[in-house]
Scaffold this motif. Structure first.
Motif, mmCIF file in Angstrom:
data_model
loop_
_atom_site.group_PDB
_atom_site.id
_atom_site.type_symbol
_atom_site.label_atom_id
_atom_site.label_comp_id
_atom_site.label_asym_id
_atom_site.label_seq_id
_atom_site.Cartn_x
_atom_site.Cartn_y
_atom_site.Cartn_z
ATOM 1 N N THR A 16 2.143 -7.388 11.708
ATOM 2 C CA THR A 16 0.702 -7.471 11.478
ATOM 3 C C THR A 16 0.413 -8.184 10.160
ATOM 4 O OG1 THR A 16 0.352 -5.433 12.727
ATOM 5 C CG2 THR A 16 -1.419 -6.116 11.246
ATOM 6 N N GLY A 17 1.157 -7.842 9.131
ATOM 7 C CA GLY A 17 0.974 -8.498 7.838
ATOM 8 C C GLY A 17 1.227 -9.998 7.912
ATOM 9 N N ILE A 18 2.266 -10.388 8.629
ATOM 10 C CA ILE A 18 2.578 -11.810 8.785
ATOM 11 C C ILE A 18 1.470 -12.505 9.566
ATOM 12 C CG2 ILE A 18 4.163 -13.460 9.866
ATOM 13 C CD1 ILE A 18 6.421 -11.376 9.227
ATOM 14 N N ASN A 44 -5.123 -12.276 1.418
ATOM 15 C CA ASN A 44 -3.690 -12.560 1.321
ATOM 16 C C ASN A 44 -2.939 -11.443 0.599
ATOM 17 O OD1 ASN A 44 -3.857 -14.935 2.782
ATOM 18 N ND2 ASN A 44 -4.275 -16.167 0.970
ATOM 19 N N THR A 45 -3.585 -10.828 -0.387
ATOM 20 C CA THR A 45 -2.972 -9.693 -1.067
ATOM 21 C C THR A 45 -2.780 -8.531 -0.100
ATOM 22 O OG1 THR A 45 -3.905 -10.311 -3.206
ATOM 23 C CG2 THR A 45 -3.283 -7.989 -2.927
ATOM 24 N N ALA A 46 -3.808 -8.242 0.687
ATOM 25 C CA ALA A 46 -3.712 -7.158 1.669
ATOM 26 C C ALA A 46 -2.612 -7.456 2.689
ATOM 27 C CB ALA A 46 -5.058 -6.966 2.369
ATOM 28 N N SER A 47 -2.507 -8.702 3.123
ATOM 29 C CA SER A 47 -1.461 -9.086 4.074
ATOM 30 C C SER A 47 -0.078 -8.901 3.463
ATOM 31 C CB SER A 47 -1.627 -10.550 4.502
ATOM 32 O OG SER A 47 -2.855 -10.747 5.124
ATOM 33 N N LEU A 50 0.937 -5.286 3.392
ATOM 34 C CA LEU A 50 1.381 -4.818 4.706
ATOM 35 C C LEU A 50 2.839 -5.200 4.932
ATOM 36 C CD1 LEU A 50 -1.505 -5.447 7.266
ATOM 37 C CD2 LEU A 50 -0.638 -3.268 6.435
ATOM 38 N N ILE A 51 3.193 -6.416 4.589
ATOM 39 C CA ILE A 51 4.574 -6.869 4.779
ATOM 40 C C ILE A 51 5.527 -6.026 3.928
ATOM 41 C CG2 ILE A 51 6.180 -8.796 4.448
ATOM 42 C CD1 ILE A 51 3.721 -10.656 5.063
ATOM 43 N N TYR A 52 5.190 -5.839 2.654
ATOM 44 C CA TYR A 52 6.063 -5.063 1.766
ATOM 45 C C TYR A 52 6.268 -3.638 2.292
ATOM 46 C CZ TYR A 52 4.746 -8.729 -1.601
ATOM 47 O OH TYR A 52 4.488 -9.908 -2.227
ATOM 48 N N ASN A 53 5.184 -3.019 2.713
ATOM 49 C CA ASN A 53 5.290 -1.640 3.179
ATOM 50 C C ASN A 53 5.975 -1.544 4.533
ATOM 51 O OD1 ASN A 53 3.926 0.357 1.248
ATOM 52 N ND2 ASN A 53 2.626 -1.453 1.214
ATOM 53 N N GLY A 54 5.782 -2.542 5.376
ATOM 54 C CA GLY A 54 6.512 -2.576 6.644
ATOM 55 C C GLY A 54 8.009 -2.686 6.400
ATOM 56 N N LEU A 55 8.393 -3.524 5.459
ATOM 57 C CA LEU A 55 9.816 -3.652 5.120
ATOM 58 C C LEU A 55 10.365 -2.358 4.530
ATOM 59 C CD1 LEU A 55 9.849 -7.276 3.627
ATOM 60 C CD2 LEU A 55 10.716 -6.529 5.863
ATOM 61 N N ALA A 56 9.539 -1.679 3.733
ATOM 62 C CA ALA A 56 9.966 -0.389 3.178
ATOM 63 C C ALA A 56 10.220 0.618 4.303
ATOM 64 C CB ALA A 56 8.913 0.143 2.214
ATOM 65 N N LEU A 57 9.341 0.619 5.302
ATOM 66 C CA LEU A 57 9.544 1.531 6.434
ATOM 67 C C LEU A 57 10.803 1.175 7.213
ATOM 68 C CD1 LEU A 57 5.878 1.879 7.682
ATOM 69 C CD2 LEU A 57 7.289 3.682 6.667
ATOM 70 N N GLY A 82 0.119 5.512 6.150
ATOM 71 C CA GLY A 82 -1.302 5.769 5.920
ATOM 72 C C GLY A 82 -1.858 4.972 4.764
ATOM 73 N N GLY A 83 -1.094 4.914 3.676
ATOM 74 C CA GLY A 83 -1.544 4.170 2.501
ATOM 75 C C GLY A 83 -1.713 2.695 2.786
ATOM 76 N N ALA A 84 -0.760 2.119 3.507
ATOM 77 C CA ALA A 84 -0.850 0.696 3.845
ATOM 78 C C ALA A 84 -2.059 0.429 4.735
ATOM 79 C CB ALA A 84 0.435 0.231 4.534
ATOM 80 N N ALA A 85 -2.297 1.325 5.699
ATOM 81 C CA ALA A 85 -3.437 1.144 6.601
ATOM 82 C C ALA A 85 -4.760 1.230 5.846
ATOM 83 C CB ALA A 85 -3.392 2.191 7.712
ATOM 84 N N VAL A 86 -4.887 2.211 4.948
ATOM 85 C CA VAL A 86 -6.130 2.384 4.203
ATOM 86 C C VAL A 86 -6.321 1.246 3.196
ATOM 87 C CG1 VAL A 86 -7.324 3.860 2.527
ATOM 88 C CG2 VAL A 86 -6.215 4.871 4.525
ATOM 89 N N PHE A 87 -5.270 0.922 2.446
ATOM 90 C CA PHE A 87 -5.371 -0.122 1.429
ATOM 91 C C PHE A 87 -5.712 -1.470 2.059
ATOM 92 C CE2 PHE A 87 -3.487 -3.522 -1.127
ATOM 93 C CZ PHE A 87 -4.026 -3.258 -2.372
ATOM 94 N N SER A 88 -4.860 -1.921 2.956
ATOM 95 C CA SER A 88 -5.070 -3.243 3.546
ATOM 96 C C SER A 88 -6.274 -3.259 4.486
ATOM 97 C CB SER A 88 -3.814 -3.693 4.292
ATOM 98 O OG SER A 88 -2.753 -3.873 3.379
ATOM 99 N N GLY A 89 -6.440 -2.196 5.261
ATOM 100 C CA GLY A 89 -7.566 -2.148 6.187
ATOM 101 C C GLY A 89 -8.906 -2.218 5.492
ATOM 102 N N SER A 90 -9.030 -1.529 4.363
ATOM 103 C CA SER A 90 -10.303 -1.571 3.641
ATOM 104 C C SER A 90 -10.560 -2.961 3.060
ATOM 105 C CB SER A 90 -10.337 -0.505 2.547
ATOM 106 O OG SER A 90 -9.345 -0.721 1.567
ATOM 107 N N ILE A 91 -9.522 -3.623 2.602
ATOM 108 C CA ILE A 91 -9.700 -4.984 2.079
ATOM 109 C C ILE A 91 -10.071 -5.936 3.204
ATOM 110 C CG2 ILE A 91 -8.538 -6.955 1.004
ATOM 111 C CD1 ILE A 91 -6.961 -4.914 -0.687
ATOM 112 N N PHE A 92 -9.399 -5.842 4.339
ATOM 113 C CA PHE A 92 -9.742 -6.704 5.478
ATOM 114 C C PHE A 92 -11.198 -6.501 5.883
ATOM 115 C CE2 PHE A 92 -5.037 -6.361 6.801
ATOM 116 C CZ PHE A 92 -4.703 -7.509 6.101
ATOM 117 N N ALA A 93 -11.632 -5.247 5.939
ATOM 118 C CA ALA A 93 -13.019 -4.950 6.320
ATOM 119 C C ALA A 93 -14.003 -5.515 5.300
ATOM 120 C CB ALA A 93 -13.215 -3.447 6.476
ATOM 121 N N LEU A 94 -13.684 -5.373 4.014
ATOM 122 C CA LEU A 94 -14.572 -5.907 2.971
ATOM 123 C C LEU A 94 -14.702 -7.422 3.070
ATOM 124 C CD1 LEU A 94 -13.495 -3.712 -0.053
ATOM 125 C CD2 LEU A 94 -15.791 -3.838 0.920
ATOM 126 N N VAL A 95 -13.596 -8.085 3.351
ATOM 127 C CA VAL A 95 -13.627 -9.549 3.454
ATOM 128 C C VAL A 95 -14.410 -9.984 4.690
ATOM 129 C CG1 VAL A 95 -12.219 -11.622 3.821
ATOM 130 C CG2 VAL A 95 -11.517 -9.931 2.118
#
Length: 118
Positions: A16-18, A44-47, A50-57, A82-95
């Motif tokens: 998703t991040g990619i 791009n920061t939010a994306s 997502l990539i960093y946290n996906g790799l961590a998982l 949850g953190g990745a979804a809230v952090f990136s999701g809120s930025i995507f929505a704001l944009v």
């Protein structure tokens, strides 16, 4: 939560991040009226996060502690998801909403805290 679920979640979040990063680099620039560069940078920061946290998982899914189903690894993986979804999701929505959901601005750091806790 088992290692297979954490692995699949990590793969999905990374993909998703990619995908969103590619859209941010190409698709967002075609929106009319054009978005300011700062909004594209936020996307791009939010994306990236997502990539960093996906790799961590993905990495966590191979940890022996998760195989033993210890609570701290399950909790850590949950916080990252949850953190990745809230952090990136809120930025995507704001944009995308062009700041119509300004109340999401203060929500973004909560996602960051979740990612850090994970």
């Amino acid at each position: 939560m088992n290692p297979s679920f954490v692995f699949r979640s990590g793969a999905l979040i990374t993909a998703t991040g990619i995908s969103f990063g590619a859209f941010g680099s190409h698709g967002l620039r075609t929106i009319k009226p054009p978005l300011p560069e700062s909004k594209i940078n936020s996307w791009n920061t939010a994306s990236s996060y997502l990539i960093y946290n996906g790799l961590a998982l993905l990495a966590i899914s191979f940890h022996p502690g998760l195989l033993g189903a210890t609570r701290k690894y399950k909790l850590g993986a949950s916080f990252i998801m949850g953190g990745a979804a809230v952090f990136s999701g809120s930025i995507f929505a704001l944009v995308l909403a062009r700041d119509k959901f300004r109340w999401l601005g203060p929500v973004t750091p909560l996602g960051g805290i979740g990612m850090i806790a994970g």
